[in-house]
Design a protein around this motif. Structure first.
Motif, PDB file in Angstrom:
ATOM      1  N   PHE A 127      -6.215  -2.145  -4.453  1.00 36.82           N
ATOM      2  CA  PHE A 127      -4.965  -2.351  -3.638  1.00 36.82           C
ATOM      3  C   PHE A 127      -4.941  -1.314  -2.328  1.00 36.82           C
ATOM      4  N   GLN A 128      -5.199  -0.267  -2.690  1.00 37.07           N
ATOM      5  CA  GLN A 128      -5.079   0.859  -1.550  1.00 37.07           C
ATOM      6  C   GLN A 128      -6.249   0.343  -0.693  1.00 37.07           C
ATOM      7  N   ALA A 129      -7.407   0.014  -1.005  1.00 38.57           N
ATOM      8  CA  ALA A 129      -8.417   0.012   0.080  1.00 38.57           C
ATOM      9  C   ALA A 129      -7.876  -1.549   0.914  1.00 38.57           C
ATOM     10  N   ASN A 130      -7.384  -2.468   0.133  1.00 38.40           N
ATOM     11  CA  ASN A 130      -7.089  -3.644   1.067  1.00 38.40           C
ATOM     12  C   ASN A 130      -5.681  -3.689   1.815  1.00 38.40           C
ATOM     13  N   GLU A 131      -4.823  -3.005   1.235  1.00 34.10           N
ATOM     14  CA  GLU A 131      -3.228  -2.815   1.846  1.00 34.10           C
ATOM     15  C   GLU A 131      -2.969  -1.465   2.233  1.00 34.10           C
ATOM     16  N   LEU A 132      -3.898  -0.542   2.164  1.00 37.26           N
ATOM     17  CA  LEU A 132      -3.297   0.637   2.720  1.00 37.26           C
ATOM     18  C   LEU A 132      -2.410   1.425   2.046  1.00 37.26           C
ATOM     19  N   ARG A 133      -2.016   1.052   0.823  1.00 38.27           N
ATOM     20  CA  ARG A 133      -0.977   1.616   0.189  1.00 38.27           C
ATOM     21  C   ARG A 133      -1.088   1.338  -1.403  1.00 38.27           C
TER      22      ARG A 133
END
Length: 221
Positions: free
Chosen positions: A50-56
């Motif tokens: 999720f961090q990689a896709n949404e930057l959070r």
């Protein structure tokens, strides 16, 4: 209470007197620990994706716990179940527990969906105390999932309770737990009313924060 303590002591003595029985419950607790590791690893991986896709990160923290033998025995007795190892396997869904703390309310459902959509996770029960809070105002999403653990010579399905809530919900639940620890009684109508009011205010704040985030994202688009 004295009768319950006597039964607990008798249960413990069974383990002391029977090496095989003690070994069995020790191994059972190890299986629950392994199940927690499996679920936590999945959640950590999903958080990184999720961090990689949404930057959070939708997940702020993950807390794990195994019920103590005393707590297990107390719950078996309270529910009217036999005090035995087989009874633990058959009747308790929350020996292994994971609490997932999310930033926003919508993250709760995203995390739950990402976890339960995996093909080796089986949902045994789902209780949405966010949409349908408890009488005292408690809010959280509760899942009981079954996950396989892979041992040296077998695969075992194990149950884990997953509680997912926001930071604000967790703040309220922690303080409510402290009040109960101090012998608060649900029969105290005024206290229950005040707890519910606080929970409602916290939920309203959660929803306002979610709305602010969505508005900011809309402006960026």
């Amino acid at each position: 209470m004295n009768d319950l303590n006597a039964k607990k002591e008798e249960f413990v003595k069974q383990f002391e007197g029977l090496e095989s029985t003690f070994s069995e419950i020790k191994m059972l607790m190890t299986y629950y620990e392994c199940a927690i590791l499996e679920v936590k690893t999945k959640l950590d991986v999903l958080n990184k994706e999720f961090q990689a896709n949404e930057l959070r990160n939708p997940i702020e923290t993950i807390k794990t716990r195994i019920k103590s033998p005393a707590s297990i025995m107390e719950k078996l007795e309270r529910k009217g179940f036999e005090l035995s190892i087989q009874s633990i396997k058959d009747n308790l869904d929350d020996v292994a527990g994971i609490r997932v703390i999310c930033s926003f309310v919508d993250d709760i459902y995203k995390v739950a969906d990402m976890l339960t959509n995996q093909d080796d996770i089986k949902i045994l029960s789902k209780k949405d105390y966010i949409k349908n809070p408890k009488k005292n105002g408690y809010r959280s999403l509760h899942l009981v999932v079954e996950i396989p653990i892979f041992l040296s010579n077998e695969k075992k399905p194990m149950r884990v309770e997953v509680q997912i809530r926001t930071i604000a919900m967790d703040f309220w639940a922690s303080l409510e737990h402290e009040i109960h620890y101090k012998k608060f009684s649900n029969s105290n109508v005024e206290a229950v009313k005040q707890l519910t009011e606080c929970a409602d205010v916290i939920y309203e704040t959660d929803m306002k924060m979610l709305k602010i985030r969505k508005n900011l994202l809309d402006e960026e688009d």
